[in-house]
Design an enzyme around this catalytic site. Sequence first.
Site, mmCIF file in Angstrom:
data_model
loop_
_atom_site.group_PDB
_atom_site.id
_atom_site.type_symbol
_atom_site.label_atom_id
_atom_site.label_comp_id
_atom_site.label_asym_id
_atom_site.label_seq_id
_atom_site.Cartn_x
_atom_site.Cartn_y
_atom_site.Cartn_z
ATOM 1 N N GLU A 35 0.825 -1.208 0.000
ATOM 2 C CA GLU A 35 0.000 0.000 0.000
ATOM 3 C C GLU A 35 0.860 1.259 0.000
ATOM 4 O O GLU A 35 1.847 1.336 0.748
ATOM 5 C CB GLU A 35 -0.892 -0.025 1.249
ATOM 6 N N ASP A 38 2.879 2.230 -4.873
ATOM 7 C CA ASP A 38 2.845 2.339 -6.348
ATOM 8 C C ASP A 38 3.479 3.627 -6.864
ATOM 9 O O ASP A 38 4.334 3.601 -7.759
ATOM 10 C CB ASP A 38 1.432 2.110 -6.936
ATOM 11 N N SER A 69 -26.286 7.683 -15.186
ATOM 12 C CA SER A 69 -25.896 6.650 -14.225
ATOM 13 C C SER A 69 -27.093 6.220 -13.396
ATOM 14 O O SER A 69 -27.776 7.076 -12.807
ATOM 15 C CB SER A 69 -24.805 7.170 -13.289
ATOM 16 N N ALA A 127 -15.828 3.595 -1.206
ATOM 17 C CA ALA A 127 -15.372 2.604 -0.230
ATOM 18 C C ALA A 127 -13.908 2.238 -0.413
ATOM 19 O O ALA A 127 -13.401 1.349 0.247
ATOM 20 C CB ALA A 127 -16.236 1.353 -0.319
ATOM 21 N N GLY A 128 -13.235 2.900 -1.323
ATOM 22 C CA GLY A 128 -11.816 2.586 -1.522
ATOM 23 C C GLY A 128 -11.620 1.323 -2.345
ATOM 24 O O GLY A 128 -10.562 0.703 -2.309
ATOM 25 N N SER A 132 -13.835 4.773 -9.073
ATOM 26 C CA SER A 132 -13.517 5.752 -10.125
ATOM 27 C C SER A 132 -12.663 5.122 -11.229
ATOM 28 O O SER A 132 -12.940 5.313 -12.414
ATOM 29 C CB SER A 132 -12.860 7.009 -9.545
ATOM 30 N N GLU A 164 -7.162 10.540 -13.783
ATOM 31 C CA GLU A 164 -7.108 10.761 -12.335
ATOM 32 C C GLU A 164 -6.137 11.905 -11.998
ATOM 33 O O GLU A 164 -6.472 12.820 -11.253
ATOM 34 C CB GLU A 164 -6.620 9.452 -11.713
ATOM 35 N N ASP A 176 -4.551 0.976 -9.323
ATOM 36 C CA ASP A 176 -5.980 0.682 -9.471
ATOM 37 C C ASP A 176 -6.337 0.364 -10.922
ATOM 38 O O ASP A 176 -7.001 -0.630 -11.220
ATOM 39 C CB ASP A 176 -6.824 1.866 -8.989
ATOM 40 N N TYR A 226 -4.064 12.373 0.595
ATOM 41 C CA TYR A 226 -3.340 11.458 -0.285
ATOM 42 C C TYR A 226 -2.201 12.207 -0.965
ATOM 43 O O TYR A 226 -1.055 11.763 -0.960
ATOM 44 C CB TYR A 226 -4.318 10.886 -1.322
HETATM 45 C C1 GLA Z 1 -5.329 4.650 -4.024
HETATM 46 C C2 GLA Z 1 -4.579 5.060 -5.287
HETATM 47 C C3 GLA Z 1 -3.548 4.010 -5.690
HETATM 48 C C4 GLA Z 1 -2.638 3.643 -4.503
HETATM 49 C C5 GLA Z 1 -3.462 3.367 -3.255
HETATM 50 C C6 GLA Z 1 -2.601 3.184 -2.027
HETATM 51 O O1 GLA Z 1 -6.086 3.519 -4.274
HETATM 52 O O2 GLA Z 1 -5.480 5.274 -6.347
HETATM 53 O O3 GLA Z 1 -2.790 4.472 -6.780
HETATM 54 O O4 GLA Z 1 -1.691 4.647 -4.278
HETATM 55 O O5 GLA Z 1 -4.400 4.398 -2.972
HETATM 56 O O6 GLA Z 1 -1.820 2.057 -2.133
#
Ligand code: GLA
Length: 395
Positions: A35, A38, A69, A127-128, A132, A164, A176, A226
């Site tokens: 995590e 990337d 949508s 929700a992560g 998107s 993004e 992602d 972030y």
């Molecule tokens: C989000 C970002 C990813 C990555 C994660 C953390 O999902 O979109 O690129 O950085 O957080 O690992």
Amino acid sequence: MNSLAALSNEFRSIFNTAKTPRIFFAPGRINLIGEHTDYNGGHVFPASISYGTYALGVKRDDQIIRFYSMNFPEMGVIECSLSDLAFAQSHSWVNYPKGMFHFMKEAGHQIVHGADILFYGNIPHGAGLSSSASIELATGVLLKGLFDLEMESIPMIKLGQKVENEYIGVNSGIMDQFAIGMGKEDHAILLHCKTLEYKYAPFVLKDHVMIIINTNKQRTLAGSKYNERRAQCEEALSDLQREISLRCLGDLTIEAFEANKHLIQYELNQKRAKHVVYENARTLEAREKLQQGDLAGFGKLMNESHLSLRDDYEVTGLELDTIVQTAWEQDGVLGARMTGAGFGGCAIAIVEKESADDVKKNVSAVYRKTVGYEATFYTAAIGDGAKEIERGVVI
Ligand code: GLA
């Protein structure tokens, strides 16, 4: 529950047409481990899940694009023209697909007609789980299909990240979009984010299940925090680069980090870099454990990952910590950690099948008591990446 036929009917009714739309799907993703590595050129180990975004589309004869949508019906049909694809605050969620149109055209792809497009997503919003990136890639495969474009997955994945970074303004890494574009049923992907070299690893749990636990915490500040973490990593890297030759934090071994960490000026940035270096090493080790069938060893590394994200990277918070720490105390849990960016969103846990109900019950009770509202539980299947799909499936 919706069938594809029901989605097609909705398409015809919204756009007032008798045409049959083509149907595309892009999944969401979980990250098993690795995590915030990337954008530091390290390794990640994600997998695409069976929840995702359906995109139904028909090409038009003119230059108009109409978006709808089923997740935001109150916004109605949003319309724009191929000749004006600039970001517009008032277009809300439509900026994700619009950004894909924009960058695919800019990359030279022949998109000379508009389209009617309906989206339906069953990924819990915010929700992560990368709703998107899922919309971006669903749009990518739809455009490729509708306009017969010659386009490989990796360039499409990179355009998704560009949306993004340059269109929406979140400085996220490639994980992602890569997981969603390249996902494979029952496999996780070990990806080196600097070189984009990747390997699939079978991810079949047999007597265990992967539970996804949503904190249901609203994450309004996620974007800015972030970007702040990313900036702190960049500062740490440039401090190190003054003395040693280094491309990215992901290239540092634990030994090299320990020998040089004093070069990082701020203690806070040292902690951020420490997380990245140790997490990267853990990710490589985790893949080996999985290959050896050592699920318990894999789970232990998940737990260590969470601690590092809690104490050194500081992206967990009460909600994720309550879920993960309570999960650790339950019988039958091999490992649990937050997944994705953090600051809310989801946690994942590997749990013995027969203990799963008790784990959910106990975590749920402690969460409600501590946080004051409910957590939501999902059991994820690991599915394929973004593609056009066949008719008749029930979703
Ligand atoms: C989000 C970002 C990813 C990555 C994660 C953390 O999902 O979109 O690129 O950085 O957080 O690992």
